[in-house]
Design a protein around this motif. Sequence first.
Motif, mmCIF file in Angstrom:
data_model
loop_
_atom_site.group_PDB
_atom_site.id
_atom_site.type_symbol
_atom_site.label_atom_id
_atom_site.label_comp_id
_atom_site.label_asym_id
_atom_site.label_seq_id
_atom_site.Cartn_x
_atom_site.Cartn_y
_atom_site.Cartn_z
ATOM 1 N N VAL A 26 0.856 -1.190 0.000
ATOM 2 C CA VAL A 26 0.000 0.000 0.000
ATOM 3 C C VAL A 26 0.891 1.240 0.000
ATOM 4 C CG1 VAL A 26 -1.820 1.265 1.186
ATOM 5 C CG2 VAL A 26 -1.781 -1.236 1.282
ATOM 6 N N GLU A 27 0.707 2.099 -0.991
ATOM 7 C CA GLU A 27 1.435 3.365 -1.077
ATOM 8 C C GLU A 27 0.462 4.513 -0.851
ATOM 9 O OE1 GLU A 27 4.391 3.417 -4.557
ATOM 10 O OE2 GLU A 27 2.840 1.998 -5.184
ATOM 11 N N SER A 28 0.976 5.618 -0.316
ATOM 12 C CA SER A 28 0.166 6.830 -0.195
ATOM 13 C C SER A 28 1.021 8.039 -0.514
ATOM 14 C CB SER A 28 -0.421 6.963 1.217
ATOM 15 O OG SER A 28 0.484 7.587 2.089
ATOM 16 N N TYR A 181 -8.431 19.596 3.020
ATOM 17 C CA TYR A 181 -8.476 19.058 4.378
ATOM 18 C C TYR A 181 -7.327 18.070 4.586
ATOM 19 C CZ TYR A 181 -10.263 16.608 8.497
ATOM 20 O OH TYR A 181 -10.404 16.055 9.738
ATOM 21 N N HIS A 182 -6.687 18.148 5.749
ATOM 22 C CA HIS A 182 -5.466 17.365 5.982
ATOM 23 C C HIS A 182 -5.711 15.861 5.981
ATOM 24 C CE1 HIS A 182 -7.048 17.687 10.160
ATOM 25 N NE2 HIS A 182 -6.544 16.478 10.281
ATOM 26 N N GLY A 183 -6.965 15.436 6.150
ATOM 27 C CA GLY A 183 -7.256 14.007 6.183
ATOM 28 C C GLY A 183 -7.526 13.379 4.824
ATOM 29 N N GLU A 184 -7.369 14.159 3.758
ATOM 30 C CA GLU A 184 -7.579 13.614 2.413
ATOM 31 C C GLU A 184 -6.264 13.018 1.902
ATOM 32 O OE1 GLU A 184 -9.320 16.543 -0.162
ATOM 33 O OE2 GLU A 184 -10.941 16.992 1.238
ATOM 34 N N ILE A 185 -6.296 11.738 1.582
ATOM 35 C CA ILE A 185 -5.100 11.006 1.169
ATOM 36 C C ILE A 185 -5.350 10.321 -0.178
ATOM 37 C CG2 ILE A 185 -3.606 9.036 1.740
ATOM 38 C CD1 ILE A 185 -3.806 9.620 4.563
ATOM 39 N N LEU A 186 -4.270 10.112 -0.915
ATOM 40 C CA LEU A 186 -4.321 9.271 -2.111
ATOM 41 C C LEU A 186 -3.623 7.958 -1.799
ATOM 42 C CD1 LEU A 186 -3.497 11.829 -4.953
ATOM 43 C CD2 LEU A 186 -5.737 10.841 -4.402
ATOM 44 N N TYR A 187 -4.262 6.859 -2.155
ATOM 45 C CA TYR A 187 -3.695 5.527 -1.933
ATOM 46 C C TYR A 187 -3.567 4.777 -3.261
ATOM 47 C CZ TYR A 187 -4.057 5.331 3.194
ATOM 48 O OH TYR A 187 -3.895 5.542 4.550
#
Length: 239
Positions: A26-28, A181-187
Motif C-alpha cells: 500500500v502506497e500513499s 483538508y489534511h485528512g484527504e489522502i491518495l492511496y
Amino acid sequence: MSSNTDPLGTAIIDYLNQTNDPIITVESNLTEPDEIPVRYLFRNKSEMPEKELFALSKAEGRILDVGAGAGAHARILQDENKLVVALDNSAKCCEAMKKQGIKHVVCEDFFTYSDNEKFDTIFLFMNGFGIAGTIDNLEPFLIKCKSLLKPNGKIIGESADIIYLFEEEDGSVNININGKYHGEILYQMSYRNELSGWFPWLYVSVDILTDIAEKAGLKQVDLYEGMDSDYVICLQNQG
C-alpha cells in the motif's frame, strides 16, 4: 504493471486457494509504503482488538456491511445469527465471501446500491468513512447512508484524525489552512502484477464528522476512542 485491476481481490482469492501467503503493498502520498499480510483480513473474533469488538457488539437487526472485503466481519455477524448483507464492488472479494459461506453477498458500488428493505445498521469498518474520499463528499456519503437506514437506524464506523502526521518537532502543525483538508489522502495498492491506480481516501476527526453528520440528519449516540487518534462512532438516524 497493469492499472485499474483488483490487487486486493486477487490476493484474497490466492489466500483462500492457499497458493501462497500473499502480501499487499500500500502506497500513499503522505507516508512510506506499507505491507499488509492478507491473512490479517481473515482474522477471527479472538484476534480482533477491543474497538473492533465494540463495533461488532453494536451491530443489530438487519445489517449492511459496506466494503466487506474478505468478509471477516460479515462472517462473524452471520455466525452470531445476525442478518448481514455483505456489499463490495470487487467481484473477486464477493467470490471469496461466497466461498466462505456468507449467505447474502452483493457485488455493487455503494453509491449506486439500493434495497427494497431498509437496514437497522450500516457497518463501516477498516476506516469505512474513507469511502467518501474527500471532506466535500462526506455529507453526500452520509446522506446516502441515511437513505438506506430505518428510522432510528445506526451507522457504526471507524476513522482517525491524522493531523499528527503534520506535527513538527516543536509541537506545531504544518498544514495549509487554505488548502485541502489534511485528512484527504491518495492511496494505491499493488499485488503481483496488478496495480489499483491511485484513489482518494478520507480520515476525519470526530468533531468534524459529528458536525457534518448533524447536517445530514444523524446524531452521535456512542463513541469509542482508541490510543492513536482513532475511534469508532455510532451515528443514529434522526428521521
